[in-house]
Write a protein that holds these residues in place. Structure first.
Motif, PDB file in Angstrom:
ATOM      1  N   MET B   1       0.853  -1.193   0.000  1.00 22.07           N
ATOM      2  CA  MET B   1       0.000   0.000   0.000  1.00 22.07           C
ATOM      3  C   MET B   1       0.891   1.246   0.000  1.00 22.07           C
ATOM      4  N   ASN B   2       0.814   2.010  -1.076  1.00 24.04           N
ATOM      5  CA  ASN B   2       1.691   3.170  -1.192  1.00 24.04           C
ATOM      6  C   ASN B   2       0.960   4.494  -0.980  1.00 24.04           C
ATOM      7  N   ILE B   3      -0.357   4.408  -0.749  1.00 25.37           N
ATOM      8  CA  ILE B   3      -1.163   5.590  -0.414  1.00 25.37           C
ATOM      9  C   ILE B   3      -2.340   5.103   0.422  1.00 25.37           C
ATOM     10  N   ILE B   4      -2.716   5.884   1.425  1.00 23.38           N
ATOM     11  CA  ILE B   4      -3.914   5.575   2.211  1.00 23.38           C
ATOM     12  C   ILE B   4      -5.100   6.214   1.495  1.00 23.38           C
ATOM     13  N   LEU B   5      -6.095   5.395   1.124  1.00 26.20           N
ATOM     14  CA  LEU B   5      -7.263   5.907   0.413  1.00 26.20           C
ATOM     15  C   LEU B   5      -8.496   5.854   1.304  1.00 26.20           C
ATOM     16  N   ALA B   6      -9.367   6.852   1.152  1.00 26.90           N
ATOM     17  CA  ALA B   6     -10.614   6.854   1.925  1.00 26.90           C
ATOM     18  C   ALA B   6     -11.742   7.424   1.077  1.00 26.90           C
ATOM     19  N   GLU B   7     -12.963   7.026   1.414  1.00 28.79           N
ATOM     20  CA  GLU B   7     -14.148   7.621   0.788  1.00 28.79           C
ATOM     21  C   GLU B   7     -14.311   9.032   1.327  1.00 28.79           C
ATOM     22  N   SER B   8     -14.853   9.918   0.514  1.00 27.85           N
ATOM     23  CA  SER B   8     -15.005  11.309   0.968  1.00 27.85           C
ATOM     24  C   SER B   8     -15.924  11.395   2.190  1.00 27.85           C
ATOM     25  N   ASP B   9     -16.924  10.503   2.287  1.00 29.80           N
ATOM     26  CA  ASP B   9     -17.844  10.606   3.427  1.00 29.80           C
ATOM     27  C   ASP B   9     -17.267  10.035   4.723  1.00 29.80           C
ATOM     28  N   GLU B  10     -16.042   9.521   4.653  1.00 30.07           N
ATOM     29  CA  GLU B  10     -15.370   9.102   5.894  1.00 30.07           C
ATOM     30  C   GLU B  10     -14.683  10.280   6.575  1.00 30.07           C
ATOM     31  N   ILE B  11     -14.584  11.403   5.857  1.00 27.49           N
ATOM     32  CA  ILE B  11     -13.791  12.534   6.331  1.00 27.49           C
ATOM     33  C   ILE B  11     -14.710  13.641   6.848  1.00 27.49           C
ATOM     34  N   THR B  12     -14.388  14.165   8.032  1.00 36.17           N
ATOM     35  CA  THR B  12     -15.162  15.278   8.586  1.00 36.17           C
ATOM     36  C   THR B  12     -14.192  16.391   8.958  1.00 36.17           C
ATOM     37  N   ASP B  13     -14.370  17.567   8.381  1.00 35.58           N
ATOM     38  CA  ASP B  13     -13.498  18.711   8.685  1.00 35.58           C
ATOM     39  C   ASP B  13     -12.015  18.347   8.549  1.00 35.58           C
ATOM     40  N   LYS B  14     -11.676  17.719   7.453  1.00 37.60           N
ATOM     41  CA  LYS B  14     -10.282  17.333   7.170  1.00 37.60           C
ATOM     42  C   LYS B  14      -9.697  16.328   8.169  1.00 37.60           C
ATOM     43  N   LEU B  15     -10.558  15.683   8.936  1.00 36.58           N
ATOM     44  CA  LEU B  15     -10.088  14.677   9.899  1.00 36.58           C
ATOM     45  C   LEU B  15     -10.706  13.320   9.583  1.00 36.58           C
ATOM     46  N   ILE B  16      -9.929  12.262   9.836  1.00 35.94           N
ATOM     47  CA  ILE B  16     -10.461  10.905   9.665  1.00 35.94           C
ATOM     48  C   ILE B  16      -9.862  10.007  10.735  1.00 35.94           C
ATOM     49  N   ARG B  17     -10.695   9.098  11.260  1.00 34.21           N
ATOM     50  CA  ARG B  17     -10.185   8.050  12.159  1.00 34.21           C
ATOM     51  C   ARG B  17     -10.227   6.722  11.415  1.00 34.21           C
ATOM     52  N   LEU B  18      -9.080   6.092  11.290  1.00 35.13           N
ATOM     53  CA  LEU B  18      -8.990   4.784  10.633  1.00 35.13           C
ATOM     54  C   LEU B  18      -8.950   3.694  11.701  1.00 35.13           C
ATOM     55  N   ILE B  19      -9.748   2.626  11.477  1.00 37.04           N
ATOM     56  CA  ILE B  19      -9.750   1.525  12.448  1.00 37.04           C
ATOM     57  C   ILE B  19      -9.595   0.167  11.768  1.00 37.04           C
ATOM     58  N   ASP B  20      -9.396   0.195  10.433  1.00 42.34           N
ATOM     59  CA  ASP B  20      -9.374  -1.078   9.706  1.00 42.34           C
ATOM     60  C   ASP B  20      -7.965  -1.399   9.179  1.00 42.34           C
ATOM     61  N   TYR B  21      -7.879  -2.091   8.035  1.00 36.40           N
ATOM     62  CA  TYR B  21      -6.591  -2.528   7.485  1.00 36.40           C
ATOM     63  C   TYR B  21      -5.664  -1.359   7.205  1.00 36.40           C
ATOM     64  N   ARG B  22      -6.245  -0.175   7.001  1.00 38.71           N
ATOM     65  CA  ARG B  22      -5.400   0.993   6.733  1.00 38.71           C
ATOM     66  C   ARG B  22      -4.662   1.416   8.003  1.00 38.71           C
ATOM     67  N   ALA B  23      -5.382   1.401   9.133  1.00 36.42           N
ATOM     68  CA  ALA B  23      -4.728   1.719  10.413  1.00 36.42           C
ATOM     69  C   ALA B  23      -3.640   0.679  10.711  1.00 36.42           C
ATOM     70  N   GLU B  24      -3.983  -0.588  10.462  1.00 37.70           N
ATOM     71  CA  GLU B  24      -3.034  -1.676  10.698  1.00 37.70           C
ATOM     72  C   GLU B  24      -1.767  -1.474   9.860  1.00 37.70           C
ATOM     73  N   HIS B  25      -1.954  -1.040   8.604  1.00 35.72           N
ATOM     74  CA  HIS B  25      -0.799  -0.814   7.719  1.00 35.72           C
ATOM     75  C   HIS B  25       0.094   0.296   8.274  1.00 35.72           C
ATOM     76  N   ILE B  26      -0.535   1.367   8.723  1.00 35.87           N
ATOM     77  CA  ILE B  26       0.243   2.504   9.248  1.00 35.87           C
ATOM     78  C   ILE B  26       1.013   2.088  10.509  1.00 35.87           C
ATOM     79  N   ILE B  27       0.355   1.289  11.356  1.00 40.26           N
ATOM     80  CA  ILE B  27       0.982   0.902  12.625  1.00 40.26           C
ATOM     81  C   ILE B  27       2.029  -0.198  12.419  1.00 40.26           C
ATOM     82  N   LYS B  28       1.657  -1.241  11.658  1.00 34.53           N
ATOM     83  CA  LYS B  28       2.525  -2.434  11.611  1.00 34.53           C
ATOM     84  C   LYS B  28       3.542  -2.418  10.478  1.00 34.53           C
TER      85      LYS B  28
END
Lengths: 245, 245
Positions: B1-28
């Motif tokens: 994964m070379n970019i974190i992608l999200a749906e526009s409706d996941e974002i509120t005021d330029k902020l997003i909380r990731l809890i799935d495979y994307r968060a796992e990628h960033i952490i692990k």
């Protein structure tokens, strides 16, 4: 499987009895009958046709072929690949793919971003490359096995080994995203043989790029998109082949 | 994964909380810390960077990102693919690969040598293409999803549907081994968009080739070697892209 391949020592007086996956392919996939012809080749040898002179469809199945070799020419494809050792599952796929595409020699080399465990995988440690190479030949209707050469340390490979084979290739390319240079600027019909170096996931480190440059490699990019190693190898091979045509 | 992608409706005021495979990628995988930046894109939207403003490494893990979109340009790659529906495992790989390489629309069509069961596979029957397309985008650092269009019958596709989209592509190519014509003779920098039709394992039948020709397709070969569909698609895409550059 688009051609039935056999070792020369399996054949006696232009006859061969197949009892393995090749017989199964003729019986179950091709559904051939006695009298039918199949494409046939000798590994590292000629190609031609074989007539099915007898077969048994039920276990223990067999297929007897009478062989006629008509095309003795074995050509060495004009691209050699220097590949940072990928993870085993990726390596298997790449071996079949580049063998199908056509490759002279595959040098599997170490690199900073190659995980050490990849060298311990059974395919590498026990030299079990052959089945994947044969799959590529059977796909592409070829008989010439690519040569495989292993280089467990990067520095001796690039400083000591590469200079001994340097003259075989007129152009040496290192795939390096972000480079300003393109394949079009460096490969043309008159280029003869091309050596292509493709890095690991994450790319070559600067030290490695520097070492390749010292040996006359030109770094080329095929665009901004980051590709998986297997996709990148096929895409680079296809572009180089087009430029060599 | 070379970019974190999200749906526009996941974002509120330029902020997003990731809890799935994307968060796992960033952490692990990335092993990022608070304050680190990651590449970020909005699916079908812009690209930029995101700063990690908070994260929790243990289950239930999360990563909070503050997003800055800088590149709003979404470009449509200049190749459309018409693909005889391959077997599901091959389809999944091709979807990721061509999305990574860049493709405008993928038309999945029926053909004589397409097994009927392929249309009943869950990925096709239930339209589960998206995860494979996203994998391709995440690989290639892109945000634009290719369009997918299904054509369960060949004749209505080529006779009735294709004429309605014909004008989108200046050149239409059908990959056909044994053809005398080459891509070099038919694709050039000024070609604009190219439609590329790739057949099933075993190839298009003569009737299908004839129908493509009636619609102005030119049949081109990339050599004598028979390639698997996924290798052929990548090799053809790479050659066409080079000729369009």
């Amino acid at each position: 499987m688009n051609i039935i391949l056999a070792e020369s020592d399996e054949i006696t007086d232009k006859l061969i009895r197949l009892i393995d996956y090749r017989a199964e392919h003729i019986i179950k996939v091709l559904r051939s009958q006695v009298g039918d012809m199949v494409r046939f080749g000798i590994i590292s040898g000629g190609r031609g046709q074989a007539e099915i002179i007898d077969l048994k469809k039920k276990y223990p199945f067999f297929v007897d072929l009478s062989i006629e070799i008509s095309d003795l020419q074995v050509t060495v494809p004009p691209v050699d690949l220097i590949l940072a050792l990928p993870r085993p599952i990726m390596l298997k796929r790449i071996l079949s793919q580049v063998t199908a595409l056509g490759v002279g020699t595959i040098h599997l080399v170490n690199a900073n971003r190659v995980e050490k465990s990849f060298w311990e995988a059974s395919i590498v440690a026990e030299n079990r490359f052959r089945p994947y190479l044969l799959q590529g030949l059977e796909q592409a209707v070829d008989t010439r096995l690519p040569r495989i050469s292993l280089h467990r340390r990067f520095k001796p490979f690039i400083e000591d080994f590469f200079p001994t084979i340097k003259d075989r290739c007129q152009v040496s390319i290192i795939a390096h995203p972000g480079s300003q240079s393109t394949l079009q600027q460096n490969v043309e019909r008159e280029s003869g043989r091309v050596a292509l170096a493709v890095g690991p996931e994450g790319g070559w480190v600067d030290y490695e790029v520097g070492k390749f440059r010292e040996q006359g490699f030109i770094d080329c990019s095929i665009g901004k998109r980051i590709l998986k190693v297997d996709t990148a190898v096929t895409a680079l091979h296809a572009r180089i082949s087009l430029l060599l045509e």
